[in-house]
Scaffold this motif. Structure first.
Motif, PDB file in Angstrom:
ATOM      1  N   GLU A 126       0.837  -1.210   0.000  1.00  0.00           N
ATOM      2  CA  GLU A 126       0.000   0.000   0.000  1.00  0.00           C
ATOM      3  C   GLU A 126       0.863   1.246   0.000  1.00  0.00           C
ATOM      4  O   GLU A 126       0.580   2.212  -0.716  1.00  0.00           O
ATOM      5  CB  GLU A 126      -0.926  -0.023   1.219  1.00  0.00           C
ATOM      6  CG  GLU A 126      -1.957   1.108   1.238  1.00  0.00           C
ATOM      7  CD  GLU A 126      -1.438   2.364   1.907  1.00  0.00           C
ATOM      8  OE1 GLU A 126      -1.989   3.441   1.641  1.00  0.00           O
ATOM      9  OE2 GLU A 126      -0.467   2.266   2.681  1.00  0.00           O
ATOM     10  N   ARG A 130       0.867   3.977  -2.946  1.00  0.00           N
ATOM     11  CA  ARG A 130       0.492   5.355  -2.609  1.00  0.00           C
ATOM     12  C   ARG A 130       1.567   6.357  -3.013  1.00  0.00           C
ATOM     13  O   ARG A 130       1.261   7.499  -3.351  1.00  0.00           O
ATOM     14  CB  ARG A 130       0.196   5.455  -1.111  1.00  0.00           C
ATOM     15  CG  ARG A 130      -0.080   6.853  -0.604  1.00  0.00           C
ATOM     16  CD  ARG A 130      -0.943   6.846   0.644  1.00  0.00           C
ATOM     17  NE  ARG A 130      -0.567   5.820   1.581  1.00  0.00           N
ATOM     18  CZ  ARG A 130       0.353   5.951   2.548  1.00  0.00           C
ATOM     19  NH1 ARG A 130       1.033   7.079   2.657  1.00  0.00           N
ATOM     20  NH2 ARG A 130       0.597   4.975   3.395  1.00  0.00           N
ATOM     21  N   THR A 242      -4.553   6.228  -9.063  1.00  0.00           N
ATOM     22  CA  THR A 242      -4.494   6.580  -7.648  1.00  0.00           C
ATOM     23  C   THR A 242      -3.682   7.847  -7.462  1.00  0.00           C
ATOM     24  O   THR A 242      -2.746   8.121  -8.207  1.00  0.00           O
ATOM     25  CB  THR A 242      -3.860   5.445  -6.809  1.00  0.00           C
ATOM     26  OG1 THR A 242      -3.825   5.836  -5.432  1.00  0.00           O
ATOM     27  CG2 THR A 242      -2.458   5.131  -7.266  1.00  0.00           C
ATOM     28  N   HIS A 243      -4.048   8.625  -6.465  1.00  0.00           N
ATOM     29  CA  HIS A 243      -3.274   9.818  -6.121  1.00  0.00           C
ATOM     30  C   HIS A 243      -3.256   9.951  -4.604  1.00  0.00           C
ATOM     31  O   HIS A 243      -4.208  10.369  -3.977  1.00  0.00           O
ATOM     32  CB  HIS A 243      -3.825  11.081  -6.774  1.00  0.00           C
ATOM     33  CG  HIS A 243      -5.304  11.237  -6.691  1.00  0.00           C
ATOM     34  ND1 HIS A 243      -5.935  11.782  -5.609  1.00  0.00           N
ATOM     35  CD2 HIS A 243      -6.277  10.893  -7.560  1.00  0.00           C
ATOM     36  CE1 HIS A 243      -7.257  11.785  -5.825  1.00  0.00           C
ATOM     37  NE2 HIS A 243      -7.478  11.261  -6.996  1.00  0.00           N
ATOM     38  N   LYS A 246      -6.089   9.227  -1.629  1.00  0.00           N
ATOM     39  CA  LYS A 246      -7.319   9.077  -2.386  1.00  0.00           C
ATOM     40  C   LYS A 246      -7.106   7.918  -3.346  1.00  0.00           C
ATOM     41  O   LYS A 246      -6.091   7.255  -3.320  1.00  0.00           O
ATOM     42  CB  LYS A 246      -7.646  10.370  -3.122  1.00  0.00           C
ATOM     43  CG  LYS A 246      -7.840  11.559  -2.186  1.00  0.00           C
ATOM     44  CD  LYS A 246      -8.072  12.823  -2.972  1.00  0.00           C
ATOM     45  CE  LYS A 246      -8.215  14.024  -2.053  1.00  0.00           C
ATOM     46  NZ  LYS A 246      -8.419  15.281  -2.813  1.00  0.00           N
ATOM     47  N   GLY A 247      -8.013   7.677  -4.200  1.00  0.00           N
ATOM     48  CA  GLY A 247      -7.803   6.610  -5.182  1.00  0.00           C
ATOM     49  C   GLY A 247      -7.920   5.238  -4.579  1.00  0.00           C
ATOM     50  O   GLY A 247      -9.012   4.729  -4.386  1.00  0.00           O
ATOM     51  N   ILE A 248      -6.773   4.632  -4.218  1.00  0.00           N
ATOM     52  CA  ILE A 248      -6.782   3.286  -3.664  1.00  0.00           C
ATOM     53  C   ILE A 248      -7.617   3.230  -2.399  1.00  0.00           C
ATOM     54  O   ILE A 248      -8.437   2.341  -2.217  1.00  0.00           O
ATOM     55  CB  ILE A 248      -5.347   2.818  -3.351  1.00  0.00           C
ATOM     56  CG1 ILE A 248      -4.642   2.474  -4.656  1.00  0.00           C
ATOM     57  CG2 ILE A 248      -5.342   1.591  -2.460  1.00  0.00           C
ATOM     58  CD1 ILE A 248      -5.251   1.301  -5.388  1.00  0.00           C
ATOM     59  N   SER A 249      -7.388   4.185  -1.473  1.00  0.00           N
ATOM     60  CA  SER A 249      -8.169   4.171  -0.241  1.00  0.00           C
ATOM     61  C   SER A 249      -9.653   4.330  -0.534  1.00  0.00           C
ATOM     62  O   SER A 249     -10.500   3.741   0.119  1.00  0.00           O
ATOM     63  CB  SER A 249      -7.690   5.294   0.690  1.00  0.00           C
ATOM     64  OG  SER A 249      -6.362   5.079   1.078  1.00  0.00           O
ATOM     65  N   THR A 270      -1.905  -0.305 -10.700  1.00  0.00           N
ATOM     66  CA  THR A 270      -2.280   1.078 -10.401  1.00  0.00           C
ATOM     67  C   THR A 270      -1.392   2.044 -11.164  1.00  0.00           C
ATOM     68  O   THR A 270      -0.207   1.784 -11.398  1.00  0.00           O
ATOM     69  CB  THR A 270      -2.152   1.379  -8.898  1.00  0.00           C
ATOM     70  OG1 THR A 270      -0.779   1.229  -8.491  1.00  0.00           O
ATOM     71  CG2 THR A 270      -3.029   0.440  -8.077  1.00  0.00           C
ATOM     72  N   LYS A 272      -0.381   6.217 -11.375  1.00  0.00           N
ATOM     73  CA  LYS A 272      -0.433   7.499 -10.681  1.00  0.00           C
ATOM     74  C   LYS A 272      -1.194   8.520 -11.512  1.00  0.00           C
ATOM     75  O   LYS A 272      -0.956   8.665 -12.709  1.00  0.00           O
ATOM     76  CB  LYS A 272       0.979   8.008 -10.418  1.00  0.00           C
ATOM     77  CG  LYS A 272       1.051   9.130  -9.398  1.00  0.00           C
ATOM     78  CD  LYS A 272       0.901   8.579  -7.990  1.00  0.00           C
ATOM     79  CE  LYS A 272       1.250   9.623  -6.947  1.00  0.00           C
ATOM     80  NZ  LYS A 272       1.139   9.067  -5.586  1.00  0.00           N
TER      81      LYS A 272
END
Length: 273
Positions: A126, A130, A242-243, A246-249, A270, A272
């Motif tokens: 993660e 991230r 993902t950024h 945010k995104g993944i979370s 993923t 960026k």
């Protein structure tokens, strides 16, 4: 995809990732870089005491021994692998390796024993996802061959997601995969089919996307919608942008039921934003 980085702790999960990386490298004539971040005891990592040098050397020699054992694996026969030992936090070592070697793709293994959610929340993977500006392909299981014909790319079709889609379509083209762009309709943010279709069509217009489908999937949450659609589409890969947090979370933060988690066995990549 000329240079692929594979972080390893020499676990079975890391080997799964390395096998996929080698499979990709053989298909695309890529170089493989394998990185091991040493997990030395805290007192060795923080002290400047020269008396700790022999103990530090022990950990370095241990890493070299494990690399030597790894090179004996049958699947590495006739494969050139660049080996690196890092001394910082894994995501810092990965960032440094990416810059130094101009890495195009990171392939990481992940322990799925705690579920799909654990892959992204509170784990080294993660942190890498991230912080990495380089695409990260997360591998959960052993793959004899990494063949992707159907690739689900989930997005909210907002303007900021165009960059991630551009990277995703280039990756899909290299794999020879059809990309299924996915809009998940949920009760909390419901849109009519006409509204959703217009959003998707406006999003892809002028982007030169090829070999793709536009899909609207209704579900109780974005997480479940992605997993259920991917299963329905018989996809071999899930992708998203993902950024930071945010995104993944947003997609994978603690709202997937245990039953649904157990069905999420496919790789995830993923990009960026």
């Amino acid at each position: 995809m000329k240079r692929i980085l594979v972080p390893t702790d020499f676990s079975a999960q890391a080997e799964n990732a390395l096998k996929v990386a080698i499979n990709l490298a053989q298909k695309h004539n890529s170089e493989i870089y394998v990185l091991h971040s040493m997990e030395m005891p805290l007192h060795l990592a923080t002290t400047g005491d020269s008396g700790s040098l022999p103990e530090s050397l022990f950990f370095i020699k241990l890493a070299e021994k494990r690399f030597s054992e790894l090179r004996e694996k049958p699947y590495l026969e006739d494969v050139a692998v660049n080996e690196t030992i890092g001394h910082n936090e894994i995501y810092e070592d990965i960032e440094e390796a990416c810059k130094k070697n101009n890495i195009d793709l990171i392939v990481m293994g992940s322990n799925g024993a705690s579920g799909f959610k654990e892959m992204f929340v509170g784990s080294n993977t993660e942190k890498v996802v991230r912080t990495s500006k380089t695409p990260v392909l997360v591998i959960k299981n052993n793959h004899e061959q990494f063949d992707v014909t159907d690739f689900v790319f989930a997005t909210d079709f907002s303007e900021e997601g165009r960059g991630a889609l551009d990277k995703a379509q280039k990756f899909a083209k290299k794999l020879g995969a059809k990309m299924h762009l996915l809009f998940v309709n949920t009760p909390g943010d419901f849109k009519t089919s006409v509204q959703a279709q217009n959003i998707m069509e406006n999003f892809v217009r002028g982007m030169g996307v090829e070999n793709y489908t536009l899909n609207i999937y209704n579900d109780t949450s974005v997480e479940k919608g992605i997993l259920n659609f991917a299963k329905h589409a018989n996809a071999q890969l899930i992708g998203m942008g993902t950024h930071g947090r945010k995104g993944i979370s947003h997609f994978f933060n603690g709202s997937i039921s245990e039953d649904m988690v157990n069905h999420a066995n496919m790789p995830v990549i993923t990009f960026k934003i």
